[in-house]
Motif scaffolding. Structure first.
Motif, PDB file in Angstrom:
ATOM      1  N   SER A   2       2.314   7.405  13.178  1.00 37.47           N
ATOM      2  CA  SER A   2       0.979   7.982  13.079  1.00 37.47           C
ATOM      3  C   SER A   2       1.033   9.376  12.725  1.00 37.47           C
ATOM      4  N   ALA A   3      -0.268  10.008  12.410  1.00 41.37           N
ATOM      5  CA  ALA A   3      -0.467  11.378  11.629  1.00 41.37           C
ATOM      6  C   ALA A   3       0.501  12.418  12.542  1.00 41.37           C
ATOM      7  N   GLU A   4       0.327  12.233  13.703  1.00 41.44           N
ATOM      8  CA  GLU A   4       0.895  13.255  14.876  1.00 41.44           C
ATOM      9  C   GLU A   4       2.622  13.142  14.844  1.00 41.44           C
ATOM     10  N   GLU A   5       2.851  11.959  14.759  1.00 40.09           N
ATOM     11  CA  GLU A   5       4.512  11.693  14.673  1.00 40.09           C
ATOM     12  C   GLU A   5       4.955  12.095  13.259  1.00 40.09           C
ATOM     13  N   ARG A   6       4.163  12.069  12.079  1.00 42.81           N
ATOM     14  CA  ARG A   6       4.585  12.684  10.753  1.00 42.81           C
ATOM     15  C   ARG A   6       4.471  13.957  10.883  1.00 42.81           C
ATOM     16  N   ASP A   7       3.656  14.444  11.561  1.00 47.86           N
ATOM     17  CA  ASP A   7       3.623  16.328  11.779  1.00 47.86           C
ATOM     18  C   ASP A   7       4.820  16.810  12.257  1.00 47.86           C
ATOM     19  N   VAL A   8       5.299  16.028  13.285  1.00 45.83           N
ATOM     20  CA  VAL A   8       6.671  16.210  13.983  1.00 45.83           C
ATOM     21  C   VAL A   8       7.665  16.012  13.049  1.00 45.83           C
ATOM     22  N   LEU A   9       7.848  14.890  12.383  1.00 41.29           N
ATOM     23  CA  LEU A   9       8.987  14.508  11.484  1.00 41.29           C
ATOM     24  C   LEU A   9       9.022  15.266  10.474  1.00 41.29           C
ATOM     25  N   ARG A  10       7.867  16.004   9.975  1.00 37.34           N
ATOM     26  CA  ARG A  10       7.669  16.611   8.636  1.00 37.34           C
ATOM     27  C   ARG A  10       8.556  18.135   9.154  1.00 37.34           C
ATOM     28  N   ALA A  11       8.286  18.473  10.268  1.00 38.84           N
ATOM     29  CA  ALA A  11       8.509  20.137  10.627  1.00 38.84           C
ATOM     30  C   ALA A  11      10.195  19.882  10.892  1.00 38.84           C
ATOM     31  N   GLN A  19       4.839  15.056   1.609  1.00 36.66           N
ATOM     32  CA  GLN A  19       3.639  14.175   1.510  1.00 36.66           C
ATOM     33  C   GLN A  19       3.754  12.960   2.282  1.00 36.66           C
ATOM     34  N   PRO A  20       2.458  12.255   2.607  1.00 32.14           N
ATOM     35  CA  PRO A  20       2.556  11.335   3.820  1.00 32.14           C
ATOM     36  C   PRO A  20       3.406   9.997   3.441  1.00 32.14           C
ATOM     37  N   ALA A  21       3.234   9.519   1.971  1.00 30.38           N
ATOM     38  CA  ALA A  21       3.872   8.085   1.935  1.00 30.38           C
ATOM     39  C   ALA A  21       5.475   8.482   1.735  1.00 30.38           C
ATOM     40  N   HIS A  22       5.622   9.673   1.049  1.00 26.97           N
ATOM     41  CA  HIS A  22       7.138   9.880   0.923  1.00 26.97           C
ATOM     42  C   HIS A  22       8.039  10.158   2.183  1.00 26.97           C
ATOM     43  N   PRO A  33       0.942  -1.085   0.053  1.00 30.29           N
ATOM     44  CA  PRO A  33       0.114   0.031  -0.026  1.00 30.29           C
ATOM     45  C   PRO A  33       1.060   1.218   0.139  1.00 30.29           C
ATOM     46  N   LEU A  34       1.904   1.366   0.647  1.00 33.65           N
ATOM     47  CA  LEU A  34       3.038   2.427   0.796  1.00 33.65           C
ATOM     48  C   LEU A  34       3.455   2.905  -0.659  1.00 33.65           C
ATOM     49  N   ASP A  35       4.015   1.613  -1.256  1.00 35.59           N
ATOM     50  CA  ASP A  35       4.514   2.012  -2.492  1.00 35.59           C
ATOM     51  C   ASP A  35       3.356   2.444  -3.633  1.00 35.59           C
ATOM     52  N   LYS A  36       2.200   1.921  -3.362  1.00 38.99           N
ATOM     53  CA  LYS A  36       1.092   2.438  -4.339  1.00 38.99           C
ATOM     54  C   LYS A  36       0.730   3.973  -4.172  1.00 38.99           C
ATOM     55  N   GLN A  37       0.924   4.370  -2.738  1.00 37.17           N
ATOM     56  CA  GLN A  37       0.741   5.657  -2.553  1.00 37.17           C
ATOM     57  C   GLN A  37       2.012   6.577  -3.021  1.00 37.17           C
ATOM     58  N   ILE A  38       3.037   5.952  -2.992  1.00 41.36           N
ATOM     59  CA  ILE A  38       4.194   6.877  -3.418  1.00 41.36           C
ATOM     60  C   ILE A  38       3.816   7.061  -4.876  1.00 41.36           C
ATOM     61  N   LEU A  39       3.533   6.030  -5.699  1.00 41.22           N
ATOM     62  CA  LEU A  39       3.224   6.336  -7.057  1.00 41.22           C
ATOM     63  C   LEU A  39       2.059   7.428  -7.350  1.00 41.22           C
ATOM     64  N   VAL A  40       1.044   7.496  -6.449  1.00 38.40           N
ATOM     65  CA  VAL A  40       0.151   8.483  -6.364  1.00 38.40           C
ATOM     66  C   VAL A  40       0.478   9.743  -6.194  1.00 38.40           C
ATOM     67  N   GLU A  41       1.357   9.854  -5.118  1.00 35.30           N
ATOM     68  CA  GLU A  41       2.143  11.181  -4.891  1.00 35.30           C
ATOM     69  C   GLU A  41       2.846  11.802  -5.689  1.00 35.30           C
ATOM     70  N   ARG A  42       3.212  10.652  -6.764  1.00 32.63           N
ATOM     71  CA  ARG A  42       4.228  11.205  -7.993  1.00 32.63           C
ATOM     72  C   ARG A  42       3.509  11.446  -9.112  1.00 32.63           C
ATOM     73  N   HIS A  43       2.166  11.342  -8.976  1.00 34.12           N
ATOM     74  CA  HIS A  43       1.189  11.392 -10.305  1.00 34.12           C
ATOM     75  C   HIS A  43       1.484  10.389 -11.240  1.00 34.12           C
ATOM     76  N   LEU A  44       2.046   8.989 -10.993  1.00 36.84           N
ATOM     77  CA  LEU A  44       2.283   8.198 -11.996  1.00 36.84           C
ATOM     78  C   LEU A  44       1.119   7.244 -12.097  1.00 36.84           C
ATOM     79  N   ILE A  45       0.207   7.051 -11.050  1.00 34.29           N
ATOM     80  CA  ILE A  45      -0.723   6.366 -11.180  1.00 34.29           C
ATOM     81  C   ILE A  45      -2.117   7.213 -10.580  1.00 34.29           C
ATOM     82  N   SER A  46      -3.195   6.873 -10.817  1.00 31.28           N
ATOM     83  CA  SER A  46      -4.458   7.455 -10.233  1.00 31.28           C
ATOM     84  C   SER A  46      -4.696   6.723  -8.835  1.00 31.28           C
TER      85      SER A  46
END
Ligand code: ZN
Ligand code: ZN
Lengths: 367, 169
Positions: free
Chosen positions: A331-340, A318-321, A79-92
Motif C-alpha cells: 500500500s502507499a503507506e507501506e511504501r513510504d515506510v520501506l522507502r524511508a 519511485q513507486p514502481a521501482h 502494469p508494474l513493468d510499464k510503470q518501471i519503463l515510465v519511471e525510466r523515461h523510456l516510454i510515455s
C-alpha cells in the motif's frame, strides 16, 4: 526475456555520464512517423492496430541498432513493468496505458526506444546522458533513414511527415533535455526563465508533479513547433537556449552561496537530516529532498557522497521501482515506510554536510 | 466564466501560454481539465489541447456548416473536436483548407523544411526544378523570347517523364 532481467540495474544507469551532467540529466530526440495507408492509432480499430504493429515491430527489430533488443507487445507487459519503463523515461505515460495493438522495441543499452502505436504509428527516440542533442539527433536520423527503406511512410511534399496531431506535423521532431535546476528555483528565478524560454517558442515544464509544481526541481525543455524549420535548426536553437539556462543555474548557485550561504546550508542540511533519519517518507518529499542532496554534492558539501548514489536513489525510491523489490503488493503507506528504510540504509555512511569556510575551495567553474 | 470545452460548468483551471508574440488562454472546468489530462503535467500538452479546440472551430467554419468527412477513414470534424487528432494521413487532404490557417498559428511556417525520405528527395527536387522552369517559360513567352521558350520547353519535357508526382497523402 523478462523486462527486469533486460533493464540495466539502477546503480549502473546512475553512473552514465555526459557533458554538463551536473545540470543536464539527459538529452532526447523523438521522431513521429506514420504509415501511408493506415489510420492513426487513436482512430484505427483493434485489428488494424495489430496489423500495423505486426508490420512495424519486425522492421524495427531487424535494424542493426536494435541487435539483441527487448521486443514486446504492450499487452505482454504487467502494469508494474510499464510503470518501471515510465519511471525510466523510456516510454510515455500514454504508451503505458496502451495494451493490445501497441508495442515497444528497446535496444540493449537503452539508447534507443521505439514506441509503436502510441499516438502515431512510430514514436522513435534516441536518448543520451548529459547534453548531447546533436548526437541524439544524428543517432535517430540514421535509424529513421534505415527504417524508411523498409516501411512506407506517410509524407507530403508540402507538409512533411504526416502525424496524428497537427502540432507534430512536418519534421515530427521533439528535441528535449531534462534539467536539474535547484539553484534558479531557490533563487526564485525560475518563472522569468520559463517565460523567456516560452517566448522563444520552446516549452518548459516540470517533469514530475501536477499542474505547475516541479518535483525534484527537474524541468524539461523542448521545441513545440515542427513545421517550417529544419531539424538541425531546431537542435541548434535548443542548444543555444540550454547553454543560457546552464549559465543561469551556475550563476544562481554561485551567488546563493556567496550572498545567502545560511539559506543554502539550511536547505541542504535539513534535506540530509530527513532523508538519513526518516521512518516514513512520500515519493514527492523524497524527490524534493534528493534534489537538494544532489545540489549539496555539486557544491562539495558531501565529500564522501557520490552523485551516482543520489541519482540511483532518485530512481529506486519511485513507486514502481520500490514495489519491484518486494514480492507482496504494497500500500502507499507501506511504501513510504520501506522507502524511508531504504534511504536510511543507503545513506548511513554519509557524513553530515560540511560547511565551506568563506573564500574556501569552490566547485564553481570560475573561482 | 464557462469552461471552453463543455461550455457548461464554470472554469476553475486556467492556462496561459506565450508562444512567440502570441498569447493563448485556456479556461477549463475541473472535470474537463482532468479528462484532457491537464492536471497531469507529464501527460498534458497544452498546445495539443489548445490547437485541438482551435482546429475544430476552423474546420467547422471551412465546412460552412456541412460535415466534412475523410473518404479514406470516415473521420469527421466532430471526431476532431473530441480528440484533437486526425484519423489518417488522408485526413490532411480532406481538411487541408482549414488546416492551412491553423498551421500558421501553430508553427514557424506552413511548408515543410527539413528531412525528406531519400526515395522522394529526387522526385521532389525535380518537381521544384520543373516549377521554376515553368515560371521562366511563362516569362519568356510574355517577352516573346521564343528561342528561350523552346529551350525551356525541351528541358521541361526531358524532366517530366522521370518525375512521377510524389505520392500525396
Ligand atoms: Zn468543462
Ligand atoms: Zn482520414
Amino acid at each position: 526475456m523478462q523486462l527486469d532481467q533486460f533493464l540495466t540495474p539502477p546503480a549502473e544507469t546512475a553512473r552514465r555520464s555526459g557533458p554538463h551532467d551536473r545540470i543536464v540529466l539527459s538529452s532526447r530526440v523523438r521522431l513521429a512517423r506514420n504509415l501511408k495507408d493506415a489510420a492513426f492509432p487513436g482512430w484505427a480499430k483493434k485489428p488494424e492496430r495489430i496489423r500495423v504493429l505486426e508490420l512495424i515491430q519486425p522492421a524495427v527489430a531487424s535494424l542493426p541498432q536494435m541487435k539483441d533488443a527487448f521486443v514486446a507487445a504492450m499487452d505482454q507487459l504487467t502494469p508494474l513493468d510499464k510503470q518501471i519503463l515510465v519511471e525510466r523515461h523510456l516510454i510515455s505515460r500514454e504508451h503505458a496505458a496502451k495494451s493490445a495493438g501497441s508495442g515497444l522495441v528497446l535496444n540493449r543499452d537503452e539508447s534507443y526506444c521505439v514506441m509503436i502505436n502510441e499516438e502515431d504509428h512510430l514514436r522513435m527516440q534516441a536518448l543520451r546522458p548529459g547534453l548531447q542533442l546533436r548526437q541524439a539527433w544524428a543517432a535517430i536520423d540514421a535509424l529513421d533513414t534505415e527504417l524508411e527503406a523498409r516501411l512506407p511512410y506517410a509524407f507530403s511534399n508540402d507538409w512533411g511527415y504526416l502525424t496524428a496531431c497537427p502540432t507534430n506535423l512536418g519534421t515530427g521532431i521533439r528535441v528535449s533535455a531534462m534539467l536539474h535546476l535547484p539553484g534558479v528555483v531557490l533563487a526564485e528565478q525560475i518563472n522569468p526563465i520559463i517565460q523567456s524560454v516560452n517566448k522563444l517558442g520552446l516549452a518548459v515544464r516540470g517533469l514530475y508533479g501536477e499542474g505547475t509544481e516541479a518535483l525534484g526541481n527537474i524541468f524539461q525543455v523542448s521545441n513545440q513547433m515542427t513545421l517550417g524549420e529544419s531539424e538541425a535548426a531546431i537542435v541548434e536553437r535548443l542548444e543555444k537556449v540550454l547553454a543560457q539556462i546552464i549559465e543561469h543555474e551556475e550563476n544562481a548557485r554561485e551567488v546563493l552561496l556567496e550572498k545567502k550561504p545560511k539559506v543554502v546550508y539550511n536547505h541542504i542540511g535539513r534535506a540530509y537530516g530527513i532523508l538519513a533519519n526518516a521512518h516514513s517518507i512520500s515519493s514527492k518529499e523524497t524527490m524534493n529532498l534528493l534534489s537538494l542532496l544532489r545540489l549539496g554534492v555539486d557544491l562539495e558539501l558531501f565529500p564522501d557522497l557520490d552523485r551516482a548514489l543520489v541519482d540511483e536513489l532518485f530512481l529506486i525510491t519511485q513507486p514502481a521501482h520500490l514495489q519491484k523489490m518486494y514480492s507482496e503488493k504494497l500500500s502507499a503507506e507501506e511504501r513510504d515506510v520501506l522507502r524511508a528504510d531504504l534511504l536510511r540504509e543507503r545513506l548511513k555512511n554519509v557524513k553530515r554536510p560540511v560547511i565551506r569556510p568563506p573564500n574556501g575551495p569552490t566547485s564553481a567553474p570560475n573561482p | 466564466m464557462l469552461c471552453c470545452i463543455c461550455k457548461e460548468k464554470p472554469a476553475t483551471v486556467h492556462y496561459t501560454q506565450i508562444t512567440g508574440d502570441k498569447t493563448q488562454k485556456l479556461d477549463l472546468c475541473e472535470s474537463c481539465a482532468k479528462a484532457k489530462g491537464a492536471l497531469d503535467a507529464g501527460g498534458f500538452a497544452f498546445a495539443d489541447l489548445l490547437f485541438g479546440l482551435g482546429a475544430s472551430q476552423e474546420i467547422e467554419q471551412a465546412a460552412g456548416g456541412s460535415t466534412l468527412k475523410c473518404p479514406q477513414c470516415g473521420f469527421t470534424q466532430a471526431d476532431f473536436k473530441k480528440s484533437g487528432r486526425l484519423g489518417c494521413p488522408a485526413c490532411y487532404q480532406t481538411f487541408a483548407e482549414a488546416l492551412e490557417g491553423l498551421l500558421k498559428t501553430m508553427h514557424r511556417g506552413t511548408r515543410h523544411v527539413g528531412k525528406v525520405p531519400a526515395a522522394l528527395r529526387q522526385s521532389r527536387e525535380t518537381t521544384e526544378r520543373i516549377k521554376l522552369l515553368q515560371k521562366k517559360l511563362a516569362q519568356a513567352i510574355e517577352q516573346e523570347d521564343f528561342e528561350l521558350a523552346a529551350r525551356l520547353r525541351d528541358e521541361i519535357k526531358q524532366l517530366t517523364p522521370r518525375a512521377p508526382a510524389a505520392p500525396r497523402p
